[in-house]
Design an enzyme around this catalytic site. Structure first.
Site, PDB file in Angstrom:
ATOM      1  N   LYS A 115      63.533  39.091  32.930  1.00 50.86           N
ATOM      2  CA  LYS A 115      62.911  40.359  32.548  1.00 50.86           C
ATOM      3  C   LYS A 115      62.867  40.531  31.037  1.00 50.86           C
ATOM      4  CE  LYS A 115      63.465  43.335  36.556  1.00 50.86           C
ATOM      5  NZ  LYS A 115      64.033  44.583  37.083  1.00 50.86           N
ATOM      6  N   LYS A 198      56.501  35.823  45.185  1.00 52.04           N
ATOM      7  CA  LYS A 198      56.926  36.914  46.052  1.00 52.04           C
ATOM      8  C   LYS A 198      55.917  38.055  46.052  1.00 52.04           C
ATOM      9  CE  LYS A 198      61.090  38.994  46.593  1.00 52.04           C
ATOM     10  NZ  LYS A 198      62.461  39.420  46.338  1.00 52.04           N
ATOM     11  N   LYS A 201      55.135  44.614  43.609  1.00 55.47           N
ATOM     12  CA  LYS A 201      54.330  45.768  43.221  1.00 55.47           C
ATOM     13  C   LYS A 201      53.706  45.566  41.851  1.00 55.47           C
ATOM     14  CE  LYS A 201      58.785  47.921  43.046  1.00 55.47           C
ATOM     15  NZ  LYS A 201      59.546  48.783  43.918  1.00 55.47           N
TER      16      LYS A 201
END
Ligand code: TRP
Length: 334
Positions: A115, A198, A201
């Site tokens: 991240k 994966k 969103k």
């Protein structure tokens, strides 16, 4: 004061409408687990703000996650569903854990590395200490079992390390070492556009995911447009190794029907994708349709949802309060 009772804790971040991956990979299991365990499910809004959030959206996402839990079948009367920021004990214990956990441990967290990327000097401190807060979430209730997806296993291990180090440092046998509960069939629901990624969103393509709020038509059209290949569907599982998209569709259908991949595959071996896709769309409409309707009903009555959150927070504090008091004594605050 270690509790030997079994207790489940898990959290979901309110960072957007939940999708099929959240449902099959997490929430469906939350519902199953309540048959066997005392369960505490938390909307982790404090985790969400480790990256920038729009305050209005954060609030509406919190209610949407709550509504999704209930619509999927979590029994909010028997179990506890609540919002992290309403129960101060999470932050209180997180601070103690900030002082138990080691910078070296956090530096090794792969999710943080991913991240933060090249932006490491400029991400929030919260993003780095996020796993300490997660440990506090779990251990504020002396929870023993934590349903987690693949991506959270390392964080759960860190929770165990923190619990262990706290017990050693203060020479107590206070915190249990929480165990992961690994999910069944569809641990990983992949993107409908790229079977190696994966379902997420944050994917730029709307077609990559099915949202719990999608209409029946949305579901059909996304499944129809899902990536596949021009071969027929293979006969056995080994042949699916490099056919990620096919495996994903079979996997999703298996999870919806609660049956093994082998069994599902047997029904489609040698057939065309169109048959699989038609059946999958029909099945998903049956699975997601009722959940969507219930989410909408619940969101029409926000007062009721706010009340449910309040009752949940009170129940949560009743458990966490005395535990944090003990912790404060152990560290010498009291
Ligand atoms: N970190 C988890 C995620 O992003 C959410 C979470 C926060 C959690 N606290 C938790 C999961 C405690 C399990 C237990 O998915």
């Amino acid at each position: 004061m270690t509790s030997f009772q079994k207790r489940v804790f898990s959290g979901v971040q309110p960072t957007g409408t939940l999708h099929l991956g959240n449902y099959l990979g997490a929430i469906k299991n939350f519902v199953e687990l309540q048959k066997e365990f005392e369960c505490i499910y938390c909307v982790v809004d404090q985790h969400a703000i480790t990256v920038e959030q729009n305050p209005k959206e954060l609030r509406s996402n919190t209610l949407e996650v709550l509504a999704s839990f209930i619509a999927a079948g979590v029994d909010y009367k028997k179990q506890i569903i609540f919002q992290q920021s309403s129960v101060a004990e999470h932050s209180q214990l997180a601070w103690v854990f900030n002082c138990v956990s080691r910078i070296g441990w956090l530096n090794r967290m792969t999710q943080f590395k991913d991240k933060a990327g090249k932006n490491r000097e400029n991400v929030s401190v919260g993003l780095m200490v996020y796993p300490n807060l997660m440990a506090a979430d779990i251990l504020a209730y002396l929870a023993t079992h934590v349903p987690v997806g693949d991506d959270q296993k390392q964080h759960l291990e860190l929770s165990r390390d923190i619990a262990q180090k706290f017990n050693n440092d203060f020479k107590v046998d206070f915190f249990p070492l929480p165990e992961p509960l690994i999910y069944g069939n569809a641990t990983r629901v992949m993107s409908l556009r790229d079977g190696t990624k994966k379902m997420s969103k944050s994917d730029a393509s709307e077609l990559s995911r099915i949202l719990l709020t999608d209409s029946d038509d949305d579901i059909s059209s996304k499944i129809r447009k899902a990536k596949s290949d021009s071969d027929l569907i293979p006969e056995d599982k080994d042949q699916l190794q490099n056919k990620h998209e096919c495996l994903n569709l079979i996997n999703i259908l298996s999870a919806c029907l609660d049956q093994s991949i082998e069994k599902t595959l047997a029904g489609y071996a040698g057939k065309e994708y169109s048959k699989l896709k038609n059946d999958l769309a029909d099945t998903l409409i049956q699975v997601v349709g009722p959940v969507r309707k219930e989410i909408r009903n619940l969101l029409d009555n926000k007062d009721e949802l706010n009340k449910i959150l309040q009752v949940g927070s009170e129940k949560a504090s009743t458990i966490a309060g005395p535990i944090i008091k003990e912790v404060y004594k152990i560290v010498g605050f009291r």
